[in-house]
Design an enzyme around this catalytic site. Structure first.
Site, PDB file in Angstrom:
ATOM      1  N   ARG A   2      36.404  30.152  27.646  1.00 49.90           N
ATOM      2  CA  ARG A   2      36.233  28.667  28.474  1.00 49.90           C
ATOM      3  C   ARG A   2      34.460  28.440  28.648  1.00 49.90           C
ATOM      4  O   ARG A   2      34.236  27.296  28.357  1.00 49.90           O
ATOM      5  CB  ARG A   2      36.588  28.904  30.019  1.00 49.90           C
ATOM      6  CG  ARG A   2      36.664  27.494  30.652  1.00 49.90           C
ATOM      7  CD  ARG A   2      37.591  27.595  31.851  1.00 49.90           C
ATOM      8  NE  ARG A   2      37.022  28.579  32.639  1.00 49.90           N
ATOM      9  CZ  ARG A   2      37.524  28.793  33.906  1.00 49.90           C
ATOM     10  NH1 ARG A   2      38.727  28.438  34.282  1.00 49.90           N
ATOM     11  NH2 ARG A   2      37.146  29.685  34.674  1.00 49.90           N
ATOM     12  N   LYS A   4      44.849  31.457  42.222  1.00 52.18           N
ATOM     13  CA  LYS A   4      44.880  31.425  43.612  1.00 52.18           C
ATOM     14  C   LYS A   4      44.891  29.988  44.206  1.00 52.18           C
ATOM     15  O   LYS A   4      45.763  29.439  44.818  1.00 52.18           O
ATOM     16  CB  LYS A   4      43.998  32.486  44.474  1.00 52.18           C
ATOM     17  CG  LYS A   4      44.192  33.654  44.075  1.00 52.18           C
ATOM     18  CD  LYS A   4      43.510  34.580  44.997  1.00 52.18           C
ATOM     19  CE  LYS A   4      41.780  34.298  45.181  1.00 52.18           C
ATOM     20  NZ  LYS A   4      41.395  34.754  43.776  1.00 52.18           N
ATOM     21  N   ARG A  13      32.124  39.560  39.841  1.00 48.69           N
ATOM     22  CA  ARG A  13      33.200  38.992  40.702  1.00 48.69           C
ATOM     23  C   ARG A  13      34.467  39.852  40.512  1.00 48.69           C
ATOM     24  O   ARG A  13      34.961  40.392  41.466  1.00 48.69           O
ATOM     25  CB  ARG A  13      33.140  37.480  40.752  1.00 48.69           C
ATOM     26  CG  ARG A  13      32.150  36.719  41.201  1.00 48.69           C
ATOM     27  CD  ARG A  13      32.221  35.363  41.219  1.00 48.69           C
ATOM     28  NE  ARG A  13      33.178  34.680  41.818  1.00 48.69           N
ATOM     29  CZ  ARG A  13      34.248  33.638  41.405  1.00 48.69           C
ATOM     30  NH1 ARG A  13      33.746  33.280  40.075  1.00 48.69           N
ATOM     31  NH2 ARG A  13      34.921  33.213  41.989  1.00 48.69           N
TER      32      ARG A  13
HETATM   33  P1  AMP Z   1      35.423  32.979  45.606  1.00 50.08           P
HETATM   34  O1  AMP Z   1      35.624  31.603  45.351  1.00 50.08           O
HETATM   35  O2  AMP Z   1      36.730  33.151  46.746  1.00 50.08           O
HETATM   36  O3  AMP Z   1      35.647  33.823  44.469  1.00 50.08           O
HETATM   37  O4  AMP Z   1      34.235  33.291  46.400  1.00 50.08           O
HETATM   38  C1  AMP Z   1      32.945  32.958  45.884  1.00 50.08           C
HETATM   39  C2  AMP Z   1      32.083  34.098  46.579  1.00 50.08           C
HETATM   40  O5  AMP Z   1      31.872  33.684  47.978  1.00 50.08           O
HETATM   41  C3  AMP Z   1      32.170  35.627  46.425  1.00 50.08           C
HETATM   42  O6  AMP Z   1      31.935  36.156  45.358  1.00 50.08           O
HETATM   43  C4  AMP Z   1      31.554  36.099  47.751  1.00 50.08           C
HETATM   44  O7  AMP Z   1      30.127  36.167  47.500  1.00 50.08           O
HETATM   45  C5  AMP Z   1      31.707  34.980  48.481  1.00 50.08           C
HETATM   46  N1  AMP Z   1      33.042  35.058  49.370  1.00 50.08           N
HETATM   47  C6  AMP Z   1      33.793  34.067  49.421  1.00 50.08           C
HETATM   48  N2  AMP Z   1      34.885  34.737  50.460  1.00 50.08           N
HETATM   49  C7  AMP Z   1      34.229  35.900  51.040  1.00 50.08           C
HETATM   50  C8  AMP Z   1      34.947  36.655  52.053  1.00 50.08           C
HETATM   51  N3  AMP Z   1      36.001  36.916  52.431  1.00 50.08           N
HETATM   52  N4  AMP Z   1      33.937  37.750  52.148  1.00 50.08           N
HETATM   53  C9  AMP Z   1      32.790  38.029  51.746  1.00 50.08           C
HETATM   54  N5  AMP Z   1      32.282  37.123  50.750  1.00 50.08           N
HETATM   55  C10 AMP Z   1      33.398  36.046  50.194  1.00 50.08           C
END
Ligand code: AMP
Length: 190
Positions: free
Chosen positions: A127, A13, A144
């Protein structure tokens, strides 16, 4: 033009958002990146959110909604935004709709990247091994991924009901993924 990129971690993304950002001047808004900046800056919010993120849980809706609200009126977003990793709950989706509607805007496209979860898992594990990272990375990634499976069940139907979701093959090469995205958004981007 406002686009949501929807897909699991490591689906590409961020890579695709940056390509579109350069091509069309749309601003990538990644709540994950914003949270990591808070952590890097050791702000009070960052310290609090790190504990939640380390457990692979979602941070509270109001935290990410406020982060987006603080950015949406910035000059960089004048041509539109690419939402990356946001919204992840229906409440966030509703807040985003309200925020955009108040500005006479809306979400134009939701691009869902379809990926093979097992292949993604293997990619990250490989990785992690190659880069000599601890097993934690793989574990966190799996958490995640589970988180994604859960929240996509909540968020995708919200946009499917509005007829906004278009799917692409996220397992293709980077260039080929970009082509698929451009085919979707070109009518409005031209
Ligand atoms: P990402 O890099 O988008 O995968 O985000 C890393 C972490 O940040 C996630 O695993 C969540 O803990 C938190 N996070 C990011 N965006 C959100 C969101 N829109 N709502 C809730 N938690 C978020």
């Amino acid at each position: 033009m406002n686009i949501i990129f929807f897909g699991p971690p490591a689906a590409g993304k961020g890579t695709q958002a940056k390509i579109l950002q350069d091509k069309y001047g749309l601003q990538q808004l990644s709540t994950g990146d914003m949270l990591r900046e808070e952590i890097a800056g050791q702000t009070a919010l960052g310290v609090k959110m790190k504990a939640i993120m380390d457990q692979g849980r979602l941070v509270p809706d109001e935290v990410v909604i406020e982060m987006i609200a603080n950015r949406i009126d910035s000059p960089e977003c004048a041509k539109g935004a690419i939402f990356d990793g946001f919204p992840r709950t229906e409440a966030q989706a509703e807040a985003l709709d309200a925020m955009l509607a108040a500005r006479g805007k809306k979400i134009d496209y939701v691009v869902e990247m379809i990926v093979d979860f097992d292949a993604l898992d293997a990619r990250v594990a490989k990785r992690a091994a190659e880069e000599g990272r601890s097993d934690d990375t793989v574990e966190t990634f799996r958490k995640r991924l589970d988180q994604y499976k859960n929240y996509s069940k909540e968020v995708l139907p919200y946009y499917q009901a509005k007829g906004l979701v278009q799917t692409i093959d996220g397992m293709a090469a980077i260039d080929a993924v970009t082509v698929q995205i451009l085919d979707i958004i070109k009518p409005k981007a031209a």
